[in-house]
Design a protein around this motif. Structure first.
Motif, PDB file in Angstrom:
ATOM      1  N   PRO A 117     -14.956  13.451  -2.785  1.00 49.53           N
ATOM      2  CA  PRO A 117     -13.743  13.025  -2.065  1.00 49.53           C
ATOM      3  C   PRO A 117     -13.741  13.677  -0.517  1.00 49.53           C
ATOM      4  O   PRO A 117     -12.982  13.292   0.423  1.00 49.53           O
ATOM      5  N   ILE A 118     -14.132  15.035  -0.562  1.00 49.43           N
ATOM      6  CA  ILE A 118     -13.941  15.882   0.634  1.00 49.43           C
ATOM      7  C   ILE A 118     -14.820  15.163   1.763  1.00 49.43           C
ATOM      8  O   ILE A 118     -14.715  15.222   2.863  1.00 49.43           O
ATOM      9  N   LEU A 119     -15.867  14.333   1.320  1.00 50.34           N
ATOM     10  CA  LEU A 119     -16.699  13.723   2.284  1.00 50.34           C
ATOM     11  C   LEU A 119     -15.961  12.661   3.142  1.00 50.34           C
ATOM     12  O   LEU A 119     -15.904  12.482   4.288  1.00 50.34           O
ATOM     13  N   TYR A 120     -14.856  12.145   2.329  1.00 47.47           N
ATOM     14  CA  TYR A 120     -14.132  11.045   2.719  1.00 47.47           C
ATOM     15  C   TYR A 120     -13.323  11.568   3.848  1.00 47.47           C
ATOM     16  O   TYR A 120     -13.254  11.077   4.905  1.00 47.47           O
ATOM     17  N   GLN A 121     -12.940  12.744   3.733  1.00 53.64           N
ATOM     18  CA  GLN A 121     -11.813  13.477   4.492  1.00 53.64           C
ATOM     19  C   GLN A 121     -12.695  13.870   5.983  1.00 53.64           C
ATOM     20  O   GLN A 121     -12.301  13.573   6.975  1.00 53.64           O
ATOM     21  N   HIS A 122     -13.977  14.356   5.803  1.00 56.35           N
ATOM     22  CA  HIS A 122     -14.590  14.456   6.889  1.00 56.35           C
ATOM     23  C   HIS A 122     -14.914  13.167   7.657  1.00 56.35           C
ATOM     24  O   HIS A 122     -14.794  13.466   8.993  1.00 56.35           O
ATOM     25  N   LEU A 123     -15.481  12.377   7.167  1.00 56.14           N
ATOM     26  CA  LEU A 123     -15.552  11.004   7.730  1.00 56.14           C
ATOM     27  C   LEU A 123     -14.473  10.459   8.288  1.00 56.14           C
ATOM     28  O   LEU A 123     -14.460   9.962   9.536  1.00 56.14           O
TER      29      LEU A 123
ATOM     30  N   GLY B 172     -14.707   3.020  11.280  1.00 55.07           N
ATOM     31  CA  GLY B 172     -14.966   1.488  10.484  1.00 55.07           C
ATOM     32  C   GLY B 172     -15.742   1.713   9.399  1.00 55.07           C
ATOM     33  O   GLY B 172     -15.458   0.860   8.360  1.00 55.07           O
ATOM     34  N   ILE B 173     -16.735   2.171   9.412  1.00 58.81           N
ATOM     35  CA  ILE B 173     -17.938   2.354   8.473  1.00 58.81           C
ATOM     36  C   ILE B 173     -17.140   2.984   7.192  1.00 58.81           C
ATOM     37  O   ILE B 173     -17.534   2.701   5.753  1.00 58.81           O
ATOM     38  N   THR B 174     -16.332   4.219   7.341  1.00 55.42           N
ATOM     39  CA  THR B 174     -15.879   4.879   6.236  1.00 55.42           C
ATOM     40  C   THR B 174     -14.948   4.079   5.564  1.00 55.42           C
ATOM     41  O   THR B 174     -14.891   4.094   4.205  1.00 55.42           O
ATOM     42  N   LEU B 175     -13.924   3.292   6.294  1.00 51.90           N
ATOM     43  CA  LEU B 175     -12.897   2.149   5.862  1.00 51.90           C
ATOM     44  C   LEU B 175     -13.753   1.305   4.703  1.00 51.90           C
ATOM     45  O   LEU B 175     -13.570   0.909   3.772  1.00 51.90           O
ATOM     46  N   LEU B 176     -14.871   0.778   5.361  1.00 57.56           N
ATOM     47  CA  LEU B 176     -15.634  -0.122   4.663  1.00 57.56           C
ATOM     48  C   LEU B 176     -16.363   0.588   3.253  1.00 57.56           C
ATOM     49  O   LEU B 176     -16.488  -0.119   2.202  1.00 57.56           O
TER      50      LEU B 176
ATOM     51  N   PRO C  23       0.823  -1.105  -0.025  1.00 56.99           N
ATOM     52  CA  PRO C  23       0.120  -0.059   0.006  1.00 56.99           C
ATOM     53  C   PRO C  23       1.024   1.224  -0.080  1.00 56.99           C
ATOM     54  O   PRO C  23       1.770   1.245   0.609  1.00 56.99           O
ATOM     55  N   ASP C  24       0.509   2.371  -0.618  1.00 56.86           N
ATOM     56  CA  ASP C  24       1.130   3.595  -0.885  1.00 56.86           C
ATOM     57  C   ASP C  24       0.391   4.756  -0.539  1.00 56.86           C
ATOM     58  O   ASP C  24       0.686   5.974  -1.373  1.00 56.86           O
ATOM     59  N   THR C  25      -0.700   4.451   0.135  1.00 54.51           N
ATOM     60  CA  THR C  25      -1.780   5.859   0.379  1.00 54.51           C
ATOM     61  C   THR C  25      -1.502   6.592   1.496  1.00 54.51           C
ATOM     62  O   THR C  25      -2.026   7.710   1.795  1.00 54.51           O
ATOM     63  N   GLY C  26      -0.508   6.055   2.309  1.00 55.52           N
ATOM     64  CA  GLY C  26      -0.398   6.998   3.616  1.00 55.52           C
ATOM     65  C   GLY C  26      -1.457   6.227   4.660  1.00 55.52           C
ATOM     66  O   GLY C  26      -2.295   5.548   4.044  1.00 55.52           O
ATOM     67  N   TRP C  27      -1.177   6.351   5.872  1.00 54.21           N
ATOM     68  CA  TRP C  27      -2.137   5.840   6.648  1.00 54.21           C
ATOM     69  C   TRP C  27      -3.529   6.496   6.737  1.00 54.21           C
ATOM     70  O   TRP C  27      -4.412   5.664   7.238  1.00 54.21           O
ATOM     71  N   THR C  28      -3.675   7.556   5.814  1.00 52.05           N
ATOM     72  CA  THR C  28      -4.918   8.224   5.896  1.00 52.05           C
ATOM     73  C   THR C  28      -5.966   7.499   4.672  1.00 52.05           C
ATOM     74  O   THR C  28      -7.107   8.017   4.876  1.00 52.05           O
ATOM     75  N   PHE C  29      -5.376   6.800   3.980  1.00 52.24           N
ATOM     76  CA  PHE C  29      -6.234   6.292   2.974  1.00 52.24           C
ATOM     77  C   PHE C  29      -7.200   7.128   2.270  1.00 52.24           C
ATOM     78  O   PHE C  29      -8.249   6.928   1.946  1.00 52.24           O
ATOM     79  N   TYR C  30      -6.452   8.309   1.825  1.00 55.84           N
ATOM     80  CA  TYR C  30      -7.475   9.381   1.367  1.00 55.84           C
ATOM     81  C   TYR C  30      -7.993   9.109   0.011  1.00 55.84           C
ATOM     82  O   TYR C  30      -7.551   8.474  -1.026  1.00 55.84           O
ATOM     83  N   ALA C  31      -9.226   9.269   0.051  1.00 56.00           N
ATOM     84  CA  ALA C  31      -9.989   9.169  -1.442  1.00 56.00           C
ATOM     85  C   ALA C  31      -9.647  10.375  -2.418  1.00 56.00           C
ATOM     86  O   ALA C  31      -9.514  11.286  -1.750  1.00 56.00           O
ATOM     87  N   PRO C  32      -9.638  10.237  -3.813  1.00 57.48           N
ATOM     88  CA  PRO C  32      -9.984   9.070  -4.559  1.00 57.48           C
ATOM     89  C   PRO C  32      -8.750   8.089  -4.648  1.00 57.48           C
ATOM     90  O   PRO C  32      -9.027   7.012  -5.389  1.00 57.48           O
TER      91      PRO C  32
END
Lengths: 525, 93
Positions: A242-248, A217-221, A139-148
């Motif tokens: 994608p900003i919604l992801y950051q909020h959650l 948990g639900i955000t990662l799902l 994995p290369d996303t960083g621990w924050t798993f930012y979308a998209p």
């Protein structure tokens, strides 16, 4: 009654033998040690990854790894440190071991659930780390798993997401267990406002674990669903945001900072009075500020997103709330300092860690104000300044408090004393290494060096050399500390029941404690 | 240690609550055919909220237990409400 004849929890013979007597034990102290060994192992691995990153940054261009490998290394470093080390850290190790003892109970309210939490933790860890050993890229996303990016990347991000999801369950169950334990199992006479401060901070932490963790948990799902089923939660091409992801994500992950730091503050609130030989100054204020931090900490997540493109109303609200949350933290600092004032200070290893905690935590907190201000944040966002800030808070806060706590309670946990000269040597090397490693990163950030880059312009070279040099010093200090603790746990001198003259309940029982802590539940006057 | 007496609730009360939950569920299905405009979501959430209150207070015994536990649930709802309001600050402009 002489309690020294009761078999202690380390020697107790139960239903199972060998390693099974540990991994199937429902004793809160054994579970605490299971977490200790697992978390320490992950911590050492992640620290070595951090060292490799600093080695890479010792000179511009490629030093020991390519850009892609660097991305994978900082991702694994972040996932391991955050989800496997600092979030469970103090609650799972010291909380499990000492919460029941400090409130005068024989165990947590749900011992089997407690064991299940540890199994879930190990399962989550194995799944998250399996991403490194599967076919395809790490994995290369960083621990924050930012979308998209997290659902577009071809790297093995799915196991990491699912692992983090399972680790969340472990955290929730531990939080639930602690809340019920404190409500139901406090010793007779231990009113809420007589409860020691470490349990109080665990209480605040547990509420955060219980309420905020399900959100991540639900955000990662949702990211998993987005990646597998292309639903369109976060993908703009499908009408997502994608900003919604950051909020959650930050609705959990900012309170998670308080999951990390509140128990650390609890440990410091136990250590400082014990070594200043004074009652803690302003008990009520510390309790109130603990609960305020837990409460207000829910509402400041947006300061991670100041440059993400939020509305101006949100920017104002989050900046304001961020400044508000600094107040209860500052109350604690003043209370600790007031406790030290005119105390008979005993400078032993836990106290060295505690006072150095005050130093690094204040630097971390004040630089947090710099990042909480909208104007300066624009300049410093996603620079090395942010990395320095959160390492001062998380590593400087939680890490220093953990080492204060583990040295303070070491005689109680293992019934042995550590070698104080080596412990102090390890502390000073670590402390100097820590400052040499992270302080230059503030300067690099102000100069404009972005975080998460494996390369940089030649102007940043000298400061990076100092920082990388600090990493090697810090790891040397860490090595001394860990070897000393492991050797002492095996071959240290026998510890007394109360080597520090502590006043709380754990110092009234033998070292190491008997299986069910107390023959008779103590009555608090 | 805190101990609380457990109140035994009659089958009749549980039966009535079950009936109310079924009726409210059918009602929430029925109102999907009506056009409330922007208020549709408010109506649907109000019915769901009423059902939750019945479950919390009677099935989960919050009505009969110490008031502190009811306060804890209300506290959680307050936190979640504030989180939602702050999130929508970013979307309501």
């Amino acid at each position: 009654m002489d309690k020294s004849n009761l078999p202690n929890y380390l020697e107790h013979k139960g239903k199972y033998k060998g390693i099974f007597a540990w991994i199937f034990s429902t004793d809160h102290k054994r579970i605490g040690l299971l977490y200790l060994y697992a978390i320490m192992a992950f911590f050492v691995v992640a620290a070595i990854l951090g060292l490799l990153m600093k080695f890479e940054l010792i000179a511009p261009g490629k030093t020991i790894m390519e850009a892609k490998a660097y991305n994978a290394v900082f991702t694994l470093h972040g996932i391991t440190m955050i989800f496997l080390v600092v979030v469970p850290g103090i609650p799972a190790i010291l909380g499990n071991f000492f919460l029941p003892i400090l409130i005068g109970a024989k165990d947590v309210f749900y011992p089997k659930l407690n064991l299940l939490s540890w199994w879930l933790y190990m399962l989550g860890a194995v799944i998250a780390l399996s991403s490194q050993f599967m076919n395809g890229a790490s994995p290369d996303t960083g621990w924050t798993f930012y979308a998209p990016y997290s659902f577009q990347t071809q790297s093995n991000v799915l196991p990491a997401l699912i692992g983090a999801f399972i680790l969340g369950f472990s955290s929730i169950l531990t939080g639930l267990n602690f809340i019920v334990t404190m409500h139901r199992l406090r010793a007779p006479g231990m009113k809420w406002m007589k409860m020691p401060l470490f349990p109080w901070t665990l209480y605040g932490t547990s509420w955060i674990q219980l309420l905020a963790t399900p959100v991540v948990g639900i955000t990662l799902l949702m990211v998993v669903a987005e990646k597998v089923l292309s639903i369109g939660f976060f993908d703009p091409a499908l009408g997502g945001d994608p900003i919604l992801y950051q909020h959650l994500f930050w609705i959990y992950s900012h309170p998670a900072v308080y999951i990390m730091i509140l128990p650390a503050m609890g440990v410091i609130s136990e250590v400082i009075p014990a070594f200043a030989k004074k009652k803690i100054f302003g008990y009520n204020a510390i309790v109130l500020s603990t609960m305020l931090i837990a409460f207000v900490g829910y509402f400041v997540w947006g300061h991670h997103m100041f440059t993400a493109g939020m509305s101006e109303t949100s920017l104002f609200a989050f900046s304001f709330l961020t400044f508000i949350v600094a107040i209860p933290s500052a109350i604690k600092i003043f209370n600790w300092l007031a406790t030290l004032y005119k105390g008979s200070i005993m400078l032993r290893t836990p106290m060295y860690w505690a006072v150095s905690f005050l130093f690094v935590f204040m630097i971390g907190g004040l630089t947090g104000m710099v990042l909480g201000a909208l104007s300066t944040n624009v300049h410093l966002h996603d620079t090395a300044f942010v990395v320095a800030h959160f390492h001062f808070i998380v590593f400087g806060g939680l890490g220093f408090a953990f080492f204060a706590g583990i040295h303070y309670w070491f005689p109680k946990i293992f019934g042995k004393m550590y070698d104080e000269a080596w412990a102090n040597t390890g502390w000073i090397i670590f402390f100097m290494g820590f400052l040499t490693l992270y302080f230059p990163m503030f300067l690099l950030g102000i100069q404009g060096m972005p975080r998460r880059y494996y390369d940089y312009v030649p102007e940043f070279h000298f400061t990076n050399i100092i920082s990388s040099f600090g990493a090697f010093i810090m790891i040397a200090g860490l090595t001394v500390i860990l070897i000393n603790l492991f050797k002492s746990a095996k071959r240290g001198e026998k510890a007394e029941m109360n080597p520090w003259g502590g006043k709380s309940l754990e110092w009234t029982i033998p070292s190491p404690p008997p299986l069910e802590n107390f023959e008779d539940i103590p009555e608090i006057k | 240690m805190e101990n609380s007496e457990h109140k035994i609730v009659s089958f009749k009360t549980y039966g009535l609550v079950l009936l109310a939950l079924i009726v409210l569920t059918l009602f929430s299905v029925y109102i999907t055919q009506l056009d409330f405009g922007n208020l549709g979501i408010v109506v649907a959430l109000s019915i769901a909220g009423l059902k939750s209150v019945l479950v919390f207070s009677i099935f989960m015994h919050l009505l009969y237990d110490k008031k502190m536990y009811a306060l804890m649930v209300v506290g959680v709802l307050v936190v979640m409400t504030i989180v939602l309001i702050i999130t929508f600050l970013d979307y309501g402009y």
